[in-house]
Design a protein around this motif. Structure first.
Motif, PDB file in Angstrom:
ATOM      1  N   UNK A  27      22.953 -68.999  73.977  1.00 10.64           N
ATOM      2  CA  UNK A  27      23.546 -67.737  73.508  1.00 10.64           C
ATOM      3  C   UNK A  27      22.447 -66.767  73.060  1.00 10.64           C
ATOM      4  N   UNK A  28      21.425 -67.295  72.380  1.00  9.66           N
ATOM      5  CA  UNK A  28      20.318 -66.427  71.942  1.00  9.66           C
ATOM      6  C   UNK A  28      19.580 -65.832  73.132  1.00  9.66           C
ATOM      7  N   UNK A  30      20.962 -64.939  75.750  1.00  9.85           N
ATOM      8  CA  UNK A  30      21.865 -63.994  76.408  1.00  9.85           C
ATOM      9  C   UNK A  30      22.495 -64.556  77.668  1.00  9.85           C
ATOM     10  N   UNK A  33      28.275 -66.534  76.332  1.00 13.65           N
ATOM     11  CA  UNK A  33      29.033 -66.030  75.178  1.00 13.65           C
ATOM     12  C   UNK A  33      28.400 -64.802  74.518  1.00 13.65           C
ATOM     13  N   UNK A  34      28.069 -63.815  75.317  1.00 18.35           N
ATOM     14  CA  UNK A  34      27.464 -62.610  74.735  1.00 18.35           C
ATOM     15  C   UNK A  34      28.479 -61.487  74.527  1.00 18.35           C
ATOM     16  N   UNK A  36      32.192 -59.347  73.916  1.00 22.87           N
ATOM     17  CA  UNK A  36      33.189 -59.305  72.838  1.00 22.87           C
ATOM     18  C   UNK A  36      34.545 -59.842  73.292  1.00 22.87           C
ATOM     19  N   UNK A  46      32.024 -63.507  71.154  1.00 24.19           N
ATOM     20  CA  UNK A  46      30.628 -63.868  70.853  1.00 24.19           C
ATOM     21  C   UNK A  46      30.507 -64.496  69.456  1.00 24.19           C
ATOM     22  N   UNK A  47      31.190 -63.885  68.501  1.00 24.88           N
ATOM     23  CA  UNK A  47      31.147 -64.387  67.121  1.00 24.88           C
ATOM     24  C   UNK A  47      31.968 -65.672  66.996  1.00 24.88           C
TER      25      UNK A  47
ATOM     26  N   UNK B  81      23.417 -64.795  64.495  1.00 26.89           N
ATOM     27  CA  UNK B  81      23.351 -65.999  65.316  1.00 26.89           C
ATOM     28  C   UNK B  81      22.051 -66.760  65.016  1.00 26.89           C
ATOM     29  N   UNK B 229      26.166 -60.661  71.453  1.00 27.83           N
ATOM     30  CA  UNK B 229      25.159 -61.689  71.161  1.00 27.83           C
ATOM     31  C   UNK B 229      24.001 -61.570  72.148  1.00 27.83           C
ATOM     32  N   UNK B 230      22.876 -62.218  71.814  1.00 21.82           N
ATOM     33  CA  UNK B 230      21.737 -62.264  72.723  1.00 21.82           C
ATOM     34  C   UNK B 230      20.894 -61.004  72.749  1.00 21.82           C
TER      35      UNK B 230
END
Lengths: 84, 489
Positions: A27-28, A30, A33-34, A36, A46-47, B81, B229-230
């Motif tokens: 996820x970091x 990208x 799950x990026x 909305x 995403x959250x 995150x 995210x990301x």
């Protein structure tokens, strides 16, 4: 030696933590799950995803204490009393 | 009716708060015997709630209250995150590393990380270098925290209380209760401080920003990228996760692993910290910052770090006093722990080992008290000058320390193969690489990442070509883990 004693339950807990690490990294980066959409329970996906996967890791952490705690307590107390 | 000005209100609220910490410090003093274990580690008698609260309050600094809210405001949930990842990782590290460190501390009476490293590797050099790196991580960071306290005072009172006086007021309070009450005073005030600043965020900020912003859907409609995210650079993400996820290796956090009363307490605290750290702390900060983007829009750069202050100035100036107290609570709870930890490194690792090896327990504790006063004064003087090297070390110190300590800790706790040369190589190479790359961040990777990469290569290479620790030392450490962790006779 493994970090925790080998047992099916501890392996399952380790697998949950591994999934958490991989999912959070993806996820970091990208990759997953990026966006909305869809909104789930008033929260963007995403959250929701990061909270759901972290909730799983939190439950695994508490379960580690619940499952391993008694053994650790008994073994540690015994080891502390012995002469090395 | 008498009108109370904002500066006076700030002074009253902060003074009430500081008196409360001093009263708690006094009770700590009444319970503390002047022995090193009692003064620096609370007699290794902390229960679950106090241990968990002192962990979380020590861990969350003034940056959490101001800077993390600002980062969530600027970057949105991509930063959350990152934060929720490291805030879940460090309780996990307590489960796997903290339990082992607790056993070692209890069995062999260790007081500092250097005690543990130098015993296992039979090397005074590792102990001294680890102490110096620990001090590099702690002292400049303390001075920066104190700068934050002075600035918070000055901003909240519109300059009526100048920077130097605000920081002096705070440092005197911390110095007094840490000097007289040692770890008990620090831990008990941490409980108050932790409840205060987390309570402030959950009871006041979250309901308020929710109702003013209209909740996540309204914020997403105005600014959808906040919930994407990301968006946070992965090289930075990884560095933050490594530094703060492995923060139980920082001296003041590691020593908390030695403080638990029983094996149950250290495990239960770790389990509780999954909730306190990942959820109560990081979610509150994330919601405040992210939802705040529609309440006070358009804050750029470091201005976003002032979001809570601006929010209160706009909606309730009188609450600004509570904010200063909340920010001070977050800062003081970190400062006092680092102060005591620094004192223990100087006392045990340098004074007792090299100056007065035959010092009595009373003398060691008294010297610890003197160092608390000396560091307190030094910290305040340093905070008066915004020295560039100080700011660099304060910012980079945690990464340097974690990237260095990680390697000797791996040998002590998990892997018997690396000996003292490998541990020393990893410690020096990891710390040096993290320092050297702080300014340049090659390829966009945080300096902690470079510390781990370079330190890891040196450590692994040396582990296989240099002798391991003696069989007795391996038995002393890893044999103990076989019994305590795995129940192997």
């Amino acid at each position: 030696m493994p970090i925790l004693p080998r047992s099916p339950v501890n392996k399952a807990l380790a697998a949950i933590f591994a999934i958490w690490v991989i999912a959070m990294n993806l996820q970091a980066l990208g990759i997953i799950a990026t966006s909305l959409e869809p909104w789930i329970g008033g929260v963007p996906f995403s959250l929701f995803f990061m909270w759901a996967i972290t909730a799983l890791a939190t439950i695994a952490g508490i379960a580690t204490y619940a499952i391993w705690g008694k053994d650790f307590e008994r073994n540690a107390e015994k080891a502390l009393k012995e002469e090395m | 009716m008498v009108e109370i000005s904002v500066p006076l209100m700030v002074l009253i609220v902060v003074t009430v708060y500081i008196i409360a910490t001093l009263v708690i410090g006094y009770y700590g003093y009444k319970r503390t015997k002047l022995t090193p274990v009692d003064y620096f580690l609370g007699g290794r008698e902390l229960g679950t709630f106090v241990l968990a609260m002192t962990f979380i309050a020590t861990y969350a600094s003034m940056w959490t209250f101001m800077g993390a809210v600002g980062a969530n405001y600027r970057i949105g949930i991509s930063f959350h995150q990152c934060m929720i990842t490291w805030n879940t990782l460090w309780p996990l590290m307590l489960l796997v590393m903290g339990t082992r460190m607790w056993i070692l501390g209890k069995k062999y009476g260790y007081l500092t990380p250097s005690d543990m490293f130098s015993d296992y590797y039979d090397s005074k050099a590792i102990g001294v270098i680890a102490s110096i790196i620990g001090l590099i991580a702690l002292v400049p960071y303390m001075a920066i925290q104190l700068m934050g306290a002075g600035l918070a005072f000055e901003a909240a009172t519109g300059g009526a209380i100048p920077y130097w006086a605000g920081s002096l007021y705070v440092v005197i309070a911390i110095g007094i209760y840490t000097f007289i009450g040692g770890l008990r005073a620090v831990a008990w005030t941490d409980v108050l401080q932790g409840i205060f600043f987390l309570g402030f965020l959950w009871a006041i900020m979250i309901p308020w920003v929710f109702s003013l912003s209209g909740g996540p859907a309204a914020v997403a409609a105005a600014n959808p990228s906040i919930f994407q995210a990301g968006r946070y650079a992965y090289g930075q993400w990884l560095g933050f996760v490594l530094t703060w996820g492995l923060s139980p290796l920082l001296p003041h956090m590691l020593q908390r692993c030695f403080m638990a009363k029983s094996p149950k307490v250290i495990l239960k605290s770790a389990a509780l910290l999954f909730i306190l750290s990942a959820w109560i702390q990081s979610v509150s900060v994330a919601l405040t910052g992210s939802l705040g983007t529609v309440i006070i829009p358009g804050l750029k750069g470091v201005a976003a770090d002032q979001f809570i202050v601006m929010f209160m100035a706009k909606y309730s100036p009188i609450m600004g006093a509570v904010i200063v107290a909340g920010a001070l609570a977050a800062g003081m709870s970190t400062l006092d722990s680092q102060l005591l930890s620094s004192s223990s490194l100087l006392t045990r690792d340098l004074y007792v080992k090299y100056v007065r090896p035959k010092a009595s327990e009373l003398e060691e504790a008294r010297i610890g008290q003197i160092f608390v006063l000396v560091i307190t004064a030094l910290m305040w003087v340093l905070s008066l000058y915004s020295l560039a090297p100080l700011v660099v070390l304060g910012t980079a110190g945690a990464a340097i320390c974690v990237a260095g300590y990680f390697f000797p800790a791996i040998g002590c706790l998990f892997w018997p193969r690396p000996g003292k040369i490998a541990a020393l190589g990893g410690l020096l190479a990891g710390g040096a690489a993290a320092l050297a790359t702080f300014w340049t961040m090659p390829f966009g990777f945080h300096n902690a990442v470079w510390g781990f990469v370079v330190g890891g290569i040196v450590f692994l290479a040396l582990a296989f070509v240099t002798p391991p620790p003696s069989p007795e030392k391996q038995r002393k450490f890893h044999g103990l883990f076989s019994k305590a962790i795995y129940g192997i006779e």
